[in-house]
Design a protein around this motif. Structure first.
Motif, short mmCIF file in Angstrom:
data_model
loop_
_atom_site.label_atom_id
_atom_site.label_comp_id
_atom_site.label_asym_id
_atom_site.label_seq_id
_atom_site.Cartn_x
_atom_site.Cartn_y
_atom_site.Cartn_z
N GLY A 59 0.79 -1.22 0.00
CA GLY A 59 0.00 0.00 0.00
C GLY A 59 0.82 1.28 0.00
N ASN A 60 2.14 1.15 -0.13
CA ASN A 60 3.04 2.30 -0.19
C ASN A 60 3.68 2.36 -1.57
OD1 ASN A 60 3.20 3.19 2.80
ND2 ASN A 60 3.49 0.96 2.85
N THR A 61 4.06 3.54 -1.99
CA THR A 61 4.70 3.73 -3.28
C THR A 61 6.11 4.27 -3.06
OG1 THR A 61 2.57 4.24 -4.30
CG2 THR A 61 4.54 4.87 -5.53
N PHE A 62 7.06 3.62 -3.71
CA PHE A 62 8.47 4.03 -3.63
C PHE A 62 8.99 4.32 -5.02
CE2 PHE A 62 7.79 1.57 0.17
CZ PHE A 62 8.56 2.20 1.13
N GLN A 63 9.88 5.27 -5.10
CA GLN A 63 10.61 5.52 -6.34
C GLN A 63 12.08 5.65 -5.98
OE1 GLN A 63 9.77 9.11 -8.62
NE2 GLN A 63 10.26 7.98 -10.48
N LEU A 64 12.92 4.96 -6.75
CA LEU A 64 14.37 5.05 -6.58
C LEU A 64 14.91 6.12 -7.51
CD1 LEU A 64 15.10 1.22 -6.62
CD2 LEU A 64 15.21 2.72 -4.61
N GLU A 65 15.69 7.02 -6.95
CA GLU A 65 16.34 8.06 -7.76
C GLU A 65 17.85 7.95 -7.54
OE1 GLU A 65 14.96 12.02 -7.03
OE2 GLU A 65 12.90 11.54 -7.60
N TYR A 66 18.53 7.47 -8.57
CA TYR A 66 19.99 7.40 -8.52
C TYR A 66 20.56 8.75 -8.97
CZ TYR A 66 19.67 2.37 -7.92
OH TYR A 66 19.40 1.13 -7.41
N GLY A 67 21.72 9.09 -8.43
CA GLY A 67 22.37 10.34 -8.81
C GLY A 67 22.47 11.33 -7.67
N ASP A 68 22.11 10.88 -6.45
CA ASP A 68 22.26 11.76 -5.30
C ASP A 68 23.75 12.03 -5.10
OD1 ASP A 68 21.10 13.28 -3.25
OD2 ASP A 68 21.17 11.63 -1.79
N TYR A 69 24.11 13.27 -4.92
CA TYR A 69 25.51 13.70 -4.81
C TYR A 69 26.32 13.36 -6.06
CZ TYR A 69 24.35 14.33 0.10
OH TYR A 69 23.75 14.74 1.26
N SER A 70 25.66 13.36 -7.20
CA SER A 70 26.28 12.93 -8.46
C SER A 70 27.61 13.61 -8.78
CB SER A 70 25.30 13.12 -9.62
OG SER A 70 25.88 12.70 -10.82
N PRO A 71 27.72 14.94 -8.70
CA PRO A 71 29.02 15.56 -9.05
C PRO A 71 30.17 15.05 -8.17
CG PRO A 71 27.29 17.22 -9.00
CD PRO A 71 26.70 15.96 -8.41
N LEU A 72 29.92 14.90 -6.88
CA LEU A 72 30.95 14.39 -5.97
C LEU A 72 31.27 12.93 -6.27
CD1 LEU A 72 32.79 14.74 -3.53
CD2 LEU A 72 30.81 14.18 -2.07
N MET A 73 30.22 12.12 -6.47
CA MET A 73 30.43 10.70 -6.76
C MET A 73 31.21 10.51 -8.06
SD MET A 73 29.06 9.03 -4.25
CE MET A 73 29.43 10.35 -3.13
N LYS A 74 30.96 11.38 -9.05
CA LYS A 74 31.69 11.31 -10.31
C LYS A 74 33.17 11.61 -10.11
CE LYS A 74 31.78 12.90 -15.12
NZ LYS A 74 32.99 12.15 -15.30
N ARG A 75 33.46 12.65 -9.33
CA ARG A 75 34.87 12.99 -9.07
C ARG A 75 35.59 11.84 -8.36
NH1 ARG A 75 35.65 18.39 -6.01
NH2 ARG A 75 37.81 17.76 -6.33
N ILE A 76 34.91 11.23 -7.41
CA ILE A 76 35.51 10.10 -6.70
C ILE A 76 35.74 8.94 -7.66
CG2 ILE A 76 35.13 8.36 -4.91
CD1 ILE A 76 33.49 10.57 -3.40
N ALA A 77 34.72 8.58 -8.43
CA ALA A 77 34.84 7.46 -9.37
C ALA A 77 35.93 7.71 -10.41
CB ALA A 77 33.50 7.20 -10.05
N ASP A 78 35.98 8.92 -10.94
CA ASP A 78 37.00 9.24 -11.94
C ASP A 78 38.41 9.10 -11.36
OD1 ASP A 78 35.00 9.80 -13.76
OD2 ASP A 78 35.24 11.99 -13.65
N ASN A 79 38.59 9.55 -10.13
CA ASN A 79 39.91 9.46 -9.52
C ASN A 79 40.26 8.04 -9.08
OD1 ASN A 79 41.37 12.17 -9.36
ND2 ASN A 79 39.25 12.69 -8.90
N LEU A 80 39.26 7.26 -8.71
CA LEU A 80 39.53 5.84 -8.42
C LEU A 80 39.97 5.12 -9.69
CD1 LEU A 80 36.58 5.03 -6.01
CD2 LEU A 80 39.03 4.93 -5.45
N LYS A 81 39.35 5.47 -10.83
CA LYS A 81 39.76 4.89 -12.11
C LYS A 81 41.20 5.26 -12.43
CE LYS A 81 39.43 3.07 -16.26
NZ LYS A 81 40.81 2.76 -16.55
N LEU A 82 41.55 6.53 -12.24
CA LEU A 82 42.93 6.97 -12.46
C LEU A 82 43.90 6.22 -11.54
CD1 LEU A 82 42.49 10.83 -12.84
CD2 LEU A 82 43.13 9.20 -14.64
N ALA A 83 43.50 6.06 -10.29
CA ALA A 83 44.35 5.33 -9.34
C ALA A 83 44.52 3.88 -9.77
CB ALA A 83 43.76 5.41 -7.94
N SER A 84 43.46 3.27 -10.30
CA SER A 84 43.55 1.87 -10.72
C SER A 84 44.55 1.69 -11.85
CB SER A 84 42.18 1.33 -11.13
OG SER A 84 41.80 1.82 -12.41
N ASP A 85 44.74 2.71 -12.68
CA ASP A 85 45.73 2.64 -13.77
C ASP A 85 47.16 2.58 -13.24
OD1 ASP A 85 43.65 2.74 -15.61
OD2 ASP A 85 43.83 4.91 -15.92
#
Length: 126
Positions: free
Chosen positions: A54-80
């Motif tokens: 009887g409840n409705t939920f919606q998932l919204e991905y992308g919370d803190y997106s700019p910060l998460m992108k910077r982290i992910a991009d730098n983790l990728k660079l570190a993995s190289d």
């Protein structure tokens, strides 16, 4: 601010039913029995409304997106520049976690960290 303990428990049940974790989420009650669960990730997407008890939920991905992108991009660079395959796999799993909002990928990264015995520089995102 408008969510109470009962809302939190309900959202945890919902997330568990979807195979998701509440660890990287924020809950918003938009109306009576209607919730938005924001998931921290660089990827942005919204689910269709999902009904549960009887409840409705919606998932919204992308919370803190700019910060998460910077982290992910730098983790990728570190993995190289990782010292070995174990460290590279760890960093790539963390990158996937911050990109997709996947707690499963974060746990996989932690499993690689456990296998990384005696690194020159210790790193852990826990």
């Amino acid at each position: 601010a408008n969510c109470e303990e009962a809302d939190s428990q309900l959202s945890t049940q919902f997330l568990n039913s979807q195979g998701l974790s509440p660890y990287n989420t924020r809950l918003f009650k938009t109306a009576d029995k209607t919730y938005v669960v924001k998931v921290a990730s660089s990827d942005k997407k919204k689910s269709d409304p999902i009904e549960m008890d009887g409840n409705t939920f919606q998932l919204e991905y992308g919370d803190y997106s700019p910060l998460m992108k910077r982290i992910a991009d730098n983790l990728k660079l570190a993995s190289d520049n990782a010292a070995d395959a174990t460290q590279k796999s760890m960093l790539l799993e963390y990158c996937k976690s911050f990109t997709q909002g996947s707690i499963h990928a974060h746990k996989e990264g932690s499993r690689y960290w456990i296998r990384d015995v005696g690194p020159t520089v210790e790193s852990y995102i826990g």
